[in-house]
Design an enzyme around this catalytic site. Structure first.
Site, PDB file in Angstrom:
ATOM      1  N   CYS A   1       0.836  -1.207   0.000  1.00 53.13           N
ATOM      2  CA  CYS A   1       0.000   0.000   0.000  1.00 53.13           C
ATOM      3  C   CYS A   1       0.866   1.249   0.000  1.00 53.13           C
ATOM      4  CB  CYS A   1      -0.936  -0.007   1.200  1.00 53.13           C
ATOM      5  SG  CYS A   1      -1.977   1.454   1.243  1.00 53.13           S
TER       6      CYS A   1
ATOM      7  N   CYS B   1      -0.553   4.093   2.089  1.00 53.96           N
ATOM      8  CA  CYS B   1      -0.394   3.961   3.548  1.00 53.96           C
ATOM      9  C   CYS B   1       1.047   4.255   3.961  1.00 53.96           C
ATOM     10  CB  CYS B   1      -0.709   2.542   4.025  1.00 53.96           C
ATOM     11  SG  CYS B   1      -2.054   1.756   3.195  1.00 53.96           S
ATOM     12  N   ASP B   2       1.998   3.740   3.198  1.00 57.29           N
ATOM     13  CA  ASP B   2       3.380   3.705   3.683  1.00 57.29           C
ATOM     14  C   ASP B   2       4.359   4.578   2.897  1.00 57.29           C
ATOM     15  OD1 ASP B   2       2.518   1.783   5.486  1.00 57.29           O
ATOM     16  OD2 ASP B   2       2.920   0.134   4.117  1.00 57.29           O
TER      17      ASP B   2
END
Ligand code: NAP
Length: 348
Positions: free
Chosen positions: A170, A173-174
């Site tokens: 992701c 997300c990261d």
């Protein structure tokens, strides 16, 4: 045990919330299990609000052309939830914003929400029994399963070893983590997700290798063009990930790439590995309880309807769709499932 629910909805993506809106407006007082906020769900990318909560701008959901939605979001979403949302980027609606909006819309019509997973079901007798992750069992006349799908990993030991230390599925997300900033990164996959992730990562990375196992992307024309137009994306054709390289101090330091056309192996120095190689439906808790397809998606048993192999249990969204997999089609099938459930309950 108290009176059975009329309808329980499992999931919290566009399909689940849309079915909740329709069920609530049909006076079915839906109870939604939106999923638990747990480390296990975080690692599996199955936290509440689903895959859209892991994306950036949603440019193809009808009704949200690019624009500044700040005032609308402030007015529509309950204060406390709004406070925790990332600042609006004024480029149209984002995935998390869209999910907060549709969740709020379901609440506005009386939907009740429990922030737990459903971990077991008993569909062998009616009313159905559903057990939540806190151990409590609920009964319901009808059920809509809308648990979506999750990102796949390759299953390499080295990939597992460096999860959270440079391996991710992701980018949204990261991708902004300090370990990836101004570093070369690699994205694996050739679909829309892979291009989207690579494009997103170029905002902070030095460069992004988009590694695909064939010599042609599967992504849509628009997304292929987006990759071609981005000078920070370099496409590596005909290669797969053989091993994630790294050490305990730095995490990921590179990748070993195998050729799919008989060329010698290569190594690339990268600080991050992002997998974008498709999805697996979240149906493990339904094994042997409902008919699944070969790829473990829920099977719709009546053409054009959302009925499953158990009467009174309906399926909506990506958990039953390995083909379209769009926010708008998930929302549409959520509406269908609620209408199917409402009619089924009325006929009983
Ligand atoms: P996808 O279209 O199924 O693409 C998966 C990619 O991963 C394919 O290119 C596939 O290669 C590759 N792959 C699969 N297994 C692999 C393995 N073991 N090793 C190496 N490569 C592997 O999945 P997706 O990109 O997640 O897209 C899913 C759906 O969401 C699609 O309908 C897509 O249009 C939609 N979507 C849309 C957008 C957007 O429009 N902005 C963004 C994201 C997703 P092959 O091509 O060789 O099979």
């Amino acid at each position: 045990m108290s009176e059975p629910e009329k309808i329980i909805i499992i999931g919290s993506g566009p399909a689940a919330w849309t079915s909740a809106i329709y069920a609530a407006r049909a006076s079915l007082q839906p109870l939604v299990f939106e999923g638990a906020v747990s480390e296990e769900n975080r690692l599996a990318s199955t936290l509440p609000l689903g895959q859209l909560a892991l994306t950036t701008e949603v440019e193809n959901y009808p009704g949200f052309p690019a624009g500044d939605l700040t005032a609308y979001l402030d007015g529509a979403i309950a204060g406390q939830r709004r406070e925790y949302m990332a600042p609006h980027r004024k480029e149209g609606v984002s995935g998390p914003e869209l999910m907060e909006l549709v969740r709020q819309q379901a609440i506005n019509f009386g939907t009740r929400i429990i922030t737990e997973d459903i971990v077991d079901v008993d569909f062998s007798a009616h009313p159905f029994k559903l057990t939540a992750s806190d151990g409590v069992t609920y009964e319901s006349q009808a059920v809509i399963v809308a648990t979506g799908a999750r990102a796949n990993y390759l299953g390499l030991p080295s990939e597992e070893k460096y999860k959270n230390r440079g391996v991710s599925a992701c980018a949204v997300c990261d991708g902004a983590l300090p370990r990836f900033r101004n570093k070369p990164l690699a994205v694996f996959g050739g679909g829309d997700s892979a291009v989207e992730e690579a494009d997103y990562l170029t905002k902070s990375a030095e460069k992004v290798y988009l590694v695909h196992r064939r010599a042609e992307l599967r992504a849509s024309k628009f997304m292929v063009q987006r990759a071609a137009d981005n000078p920070k994306i370099e496409i590596v054709w005909n290669r797969t990930l053989a091993e994630v390289l790294g050490n305990d101090r730095d995490g990921v330091t590179g990748v070993r790439l195998q050729s799919t056309v008989g060329e010698p192996e290569w190594q690339l120095a990268v600080a991050g590995v992002f997998l974008a190689i498709g999805h697996t439906p979240n149906t493990a808790f339904l094994k042997d309880k409902l008919a699944l397809t070969e790829k473990k998606y829920l099977r719709w048993t009546t053409p054009g309807r959302t009925a499953t192999s158990v009467e009174g249990v309906f399926a909506a969204g990506d958990v039953a769709d390995d083909y379209y997999r769009q926010a708008v089609t998930a929302a549409g099938s959520g509406c269908m499932a609620a209408l199917d459930a409402e009619r089924w309950l009325a006929a009983r």
